[in-house]
Motif scaffolding. Structure first.
Motif, PDB file in Angstrom:
ATOM      1  N   THR A  34       0.801  -1.226   0.000  1.00 37.47           N
ATOM      2  CA  THR A  34       0.000   0.000   0.000  1.00 37.47           C
ATOM      3  C   THR A  34       0.833   1.275   0.000  1.00 37.47           C
ATOM      4  OG1 THR A  34      -0.135   0.180   2.422  1.00 37.47           O
ATOM      5  CG2 THR A  34      -1.754  -1.240   1.319  1.00 37.47           C
ATOM      6  N   GLY A  35       2.110   1.178   0.400  1.00 38.68           N
ATOM      7  CA  GLY A  35       2.946   2.362   0.515  1.00 38.68           C
ATOM      8  C   GLY A  35       2.760   3.126   1.810  1.00 38.68           C
ATOM      9  N   GLN A  36       1.897   2.618   2.711  1.00 39.86           N
ATOM     10  CA  GLN A  36       1.646   3.268   3.990  1.00 39.86           C
ATOM     11  C   GLN A  36       2.891   3.214   4.876  1.00 39.86           C
ATOM     12  OE1 GLN A  36      -1.272   4.749   5.403  1.00 39.86           O
ATOM     13  NE2 GLN A  36       0.035   5.259   7.149  1.00 39.86           N
ATOM     14  N   TYR A  37       3.276   4.352   5.425  1.00 41.19           N
ATOM     15  CA  TYR A  37       4.441   4.411   6.312  1.00 41.19           C
ATOM     16  C   TYR A  37       4.054   4.019   7.735  1.00 41.19           C
ATOM     17  CZ  TYR A  37       7.929   6.531   3.224  1.00 41.19           C
ATOM     18  OH  TYR A  37       8.849   6.760   2.227  1.00 41.19           O
ATOM     19  N   ASN A  38       5.019   3.465   8.454  1.00 41.88           N
ATOM     20  CA  ASN A  38       4.870   3.214   9.877  1.00 41.88           C
ATOM     21  C   ASN A  38       6.127   3.684  10.585  1.00 41.88           C
ATOM     22  OD1 ASN A  38       5.573   1.061  12.280  1.00 41.88           O
ATOM     23  ND2 ASN A  38       3.419   1.651  12.264  1.00 41.88           N
ATOM     24  N   MET A  39       5.946   4.351  11.715  1.00 40.29           N
ATOM     25  CA  MET A  39       7.076   4.720  12.566  1.00 40.29           C
ATOM     26  C   MET A  39       6.783   4.197  13.963  1.00 40.29           C
ATOM     27  SD  MET A  39       8.720   8.452  13.507  1.00 40.29           S
ATOM     28  CE  MET A  39       7.158   9.075  14.158  1.00 40.29           C
ATOM     29  N   GLY A  40       7.607   3.270  14.437  1.00 38.15           N
ATOM     30  CA  GLY A  40       7.403   2.673  15.742  1.00 38.15           C
ATOM     31  C   GLY A  40       8.668   2.680  16.568  1.00 38.15           C
ATOM     32  N   ASN A  41       8.484   2.620  17.878  1.00 37.64           N
ATOM     33  CA  ASN A  41       9.621   2.559  18.793  1.00 37.64           C
ATOM     34  C   ASN A  41       9.840   1.103  19.181  1.00 37.64           C
ATOM     35  OD1 ASN A  41      10.902   2.458  21.551  1.00 37.64           O
ATOM     36  ND2 ASN A  41      11.044   4.642  21.190  1.00 37.64           N
ATOM     37  N   TYR A  42      10.949   0.537  18.748  1.00 37.18           N
ATOM     38  CA  TYR A  42      11.277  -0.860  19.044  1.00 37.18           C
ATOM     39  C   TYR A  42      12.693  -0.912  19.612  1.00 37.18           C
ATOM     40  CZ  TYR A  42       7.559  -1.131  15.581  1.00 37.18           C
ATOM     41  OH  TYR A  42       6.386  -0.936  14.887  1.00 37.18           O
ATOM     42  N   ARG A  43      12.883  -1.787  20.588  1.00 35.28           N
ATOM     43  CA  ARG A  43      14.193  -1.903  21.213  1.00 35.28           C
ATOM     44  C   ARG A  43      15.192  -2.466  20.215  1.00 35.28           C
ATOM     45  NH1 ARG A  43      16.293  -5.143  26.382  1.00 35.28           N
ATOM     46  NH2 ARG A  43      17.264  -3.430  27.514  1.00 35.28           N
ATOM     47  N   GLY A  44      16.337  -1.825  20.100  1.00 33.63           N
ATOM     48  CA  GLY A  44      17.343  -2.256  19.140  1.00 33.63           C
ATOM     49  C   GLY A  44      18.623  -2.683  19.829  1.00 33.63           C
ATOM     50  N   GLN A  45      19.124  -3.853  19.501  1.00 32.55           N
ATOM     51  CA  GLN A  45      20.362  -4.352  20.091  1.00 32.55           C
ATOM     52  C   GLN A  45      21.530  -4.096  19.149  1.00 32.55           C
ATOM     53  OE1 GLN A  45      20.714  -8.585  20.566  1.00 32.55           O
ATOM     54  NE2 GLN A  45      22.353  -8.441  22.063  1.00 32.55           N
ATOM     55  N   ILE A  46      22.547  -3.416  19.664  1.00 36.38           N
ATOM     56  CA  ILE A  46      23.752  -3.166  18.871  1.00 36.38           C
ATOM     57  C   ILE A  46      24.531  -4.472  18.762  1.00 36.38           C
ATOM     58  CG2 ILE A  46      25.841  -1.794  18.638  1.00 36.38           C
ATOM     59  CD1 ILE A  46      23.274  -0.154  18.509  1.00 36.38           C
ATOM     60  N   LYS A  47      24.644  -5.001  17.558  1.00 36.74           N
ATOM     61  CA  LYS A  47      25.324  -6.278  17.336  1.00 36.74           C
ATOM     62  C   LYS A  47      26.699  -6.105  16.709  1.00 36.74           C
ATOM     63  CE  LYS A  47      21.055  -8.982  16.798  1.00 36.74           C
ATOM     64  NZ  LYS A  47      21.319 -10.030  17.790  1.00 36.74           N
ATOM     65  N   ALA A  48      26.881  -5.068  15.921  1.00 34.93           N
ATOM     66  CA  ALA A  48      28.160  -4.798  15.267  1.00 34.93           C
ATOM     67  C   ALA A  48      28.141  -3.347  14.819  1.00 34.93           C
ATOM     68  CB  ALA A  48      28.368  -5.741  14.075  1.00 34.93           C
ATOM     69  N   THR A  49      29.244  -2.887  14.251  1.00 34.10           N
ATOM     70  CA  THR A  49      29.305  -1.503  13.802  1.00 34.10           C
ATOM     71  C   THR A  49      28.311  -1.213  12.688  1.00 34.10           C
ATOM     72  OG1 THR A  49      31.077  -2.091  12.270  1.00 34.10           O
ATOM     73  CG2 THR A  49      31.734  -1.266  14.441  1.00 34.10           C
ATOM     74  N   ASP A  50      27.924  -2.259  11.950  1.00 30.12           N
ATOM     75  CA  ASP A  50      27.010  -2.056  10.831  1.00 30.12           C
ATOM     76  C   ASP A  50      25.764  -2.940  10.921  1.00 30.12           C
ATOM     77  OD1 ASP A  50      28.237  -4.484  10.444  1.00 30.12           O
ATOM     78  OD2 ASP A  50      28.637  -4.189   8.311  1.00 30.12           O
ATOM     79  N   ARG A  51      25.421  -3.383  12.134  1.00 32.18           N
ATOM     80  CA  ARG A  51      24.275  -4.292  12.267  1.00 32.18           C
ATOM     81  C   ARG A  51      23.574  -4.080  13.612  1.00 32.18           C
ATOM     82  NH1 ARG A  51      26.844  -8.481  11.828  1.00 32.18           N
ATOM     83  NH2 ARG A  51      26.636  -9.567  13.806  1.00 32.18           N
ATOM     84  N   MET A  52      22.259  -4.061  13.542  1.00 35.41           N
ATOM     85  CA  MET A  52      21.452  -3.886  14.744  1.00 35.41           C
ATOM     86  C   MET A  52      20.261  -4.841  14.704  1.00 35.41           C
ATOM     87  SD  MET A  52      19.462  -0.448  16.065  1.00 35.41           S
ATOM     88  CE  MET A  52      20.924   0.520  15.746  1.00 35.41           C
ATOM     89  N   GLY A  53      19.970  -5.478  15.826  1.00 36.09           N
ATOM     90  CA  GLY A  53      18.799  -6.325  15.918  1.00 36.09           C
ATOM     91  C   GLY A  53      17.592  -5.521  16.350  1.00 36.09           C
TER      92      GLY A  53
END
Length: 329
Positions: A159-178
């Protein structure tokens, strides 16, 4: 009065109102920062609680950072939340209702401060997310630094509908986040659609936004209504979006980290609903906690209701199926 143009202007407003403490001495983000802020929630009444701005950050490796960290600046107390909403405390509900009923659609701009410095390629792999002083929220319990005020922007591939949510992010590497997005989140719905279409889900992560965007990101917005629009309804003006550099998304003005969603992590511990008598103010945490302590007997007043389980909860998997479930996790 015009709404805050960025988070710096908002922090200045908190300080002018006596709701911000600047900490200029060195503080370890991995062992000291969050425990220090939590002390005020153990001994101070709500109207005395303030946001904290730590200006000199170190970590357990002895490294120093040149980026300050603000904690409890969006909703550390009802007074702080009202300042973020730019209204009186008793006007918050009405302003929220109006913002959802009358959203203001965002506009696209050609440039934004968040793109003054772009890190990519080898520099991203060598430094990248390591540049951000992400704290350890619960020292001794968390297995590493997690973002707690990071807003994930995605778009529905159909649909192209945007979503902005707050989700906990784990720093896994300099270029990767869970990312841990629950079963009923907008990001999870977009990811499931992309999986079915066998295409990657593009994501933009935003840190350091004006409070209206953060409030919209954590709220339960009706399906089909844009968090950007509701944030505009709060501020009374359109949210400015800029096109990302490496993914085909529009994102709000803040610090950006762009890429594709790769993995989920985390554990949902269930939800608790507390019902109180008319004599208890359900919006006052102290009153609710008092009622739980002095007016409730668990064997008489508590009910456990079966509901949908989170897929990451290993306790719901039958022993004979655990091997297969573990590989899926």
């Amino acid at each position: 009065m015009a709404y805050y143009k960025d988070v710096r202007e908002y922090l200045n407003a908190l300080e002018s109102a006596g709701k911000l403490v600047r900490i200029r001495q060195s503080v370890n983000k991995d062992t000291e920062m969050h425990p220090l802020v939590r002390l005020q929630y153990r001994g101070l009444p709500e109207d005395q609680r303030r946001a904290f701005l730590f200006e000199k950050i170190t970590d357990v490796r002895g490294r120093s950072y040149d980026i300050p960290v603000a904690v409890a600046c969006y909703a550390g107390s009802l007074d702080i939340y009202a300042l973020g909403m730019q209204c009186k405390k008793d006007e918050i509900y009405g302003k929220w209702t109006n913002a959802q009923a009358n959203p203001i659609e965002p506009i696209e701009v050609n440039s934004a401060p968040c793109q003054e410095r772009v890190i990519s390629g080898d520099e991203l792999k060598q430094t990248g997310l390591d540049l951000l002083p992400v704290p350890i929220s619960t020292p001794g319990f968390d297995n590493g630094p997690y973002t707690t005020s990071l807003h994930w922007v995605t778009r529905d591939p159909e649909t192209g509908q945007y979503n902005m949510g707050n989700y906990r992010g784990q720093i896994k590497a300099t270029d990767r986040m869970g990312c841990y997005a629950g079963n009923f989140s907008g990001l999870r719905a977009h990811w499931n659609k992309c999986r079915a279409l066998k295409k990657p889900l593009e994501v933009a992560c935003v840190i350091g936004v004006p409070p209206n965007l953060s409030y919209a990101a954590v709220a339960r917005i009706a399906p089909g209504v844009s968090e950007f629009g509701v944030a505009g309804g709060i501020s009374g003006e359109p949210v400015e979006l800029v096109r990302c550099k490496t993914v085909d998304l529009l994102a709000c003005r803040g610090r950006l980290r762009q890429g594709h969603r790769r993995a989920a992590h985390g554990l949902d511990v269930g939800k608790i609903l507390v019902v109180v008598d008319e004599g208890i103010d359900a919006r006052d945490a102290d009153s609710v906690n008092w009622a739980l302590t002095f007016r409730m007997q668990p064997h008489r007043d508590a009910r456990i209701v079966d509901a949908g389980m989170m897929s990451l909860d290993p306790s719901i998997v039958p022993p004979e199926d655990f091997g297969e479930a573990r590989s899926a996790l």
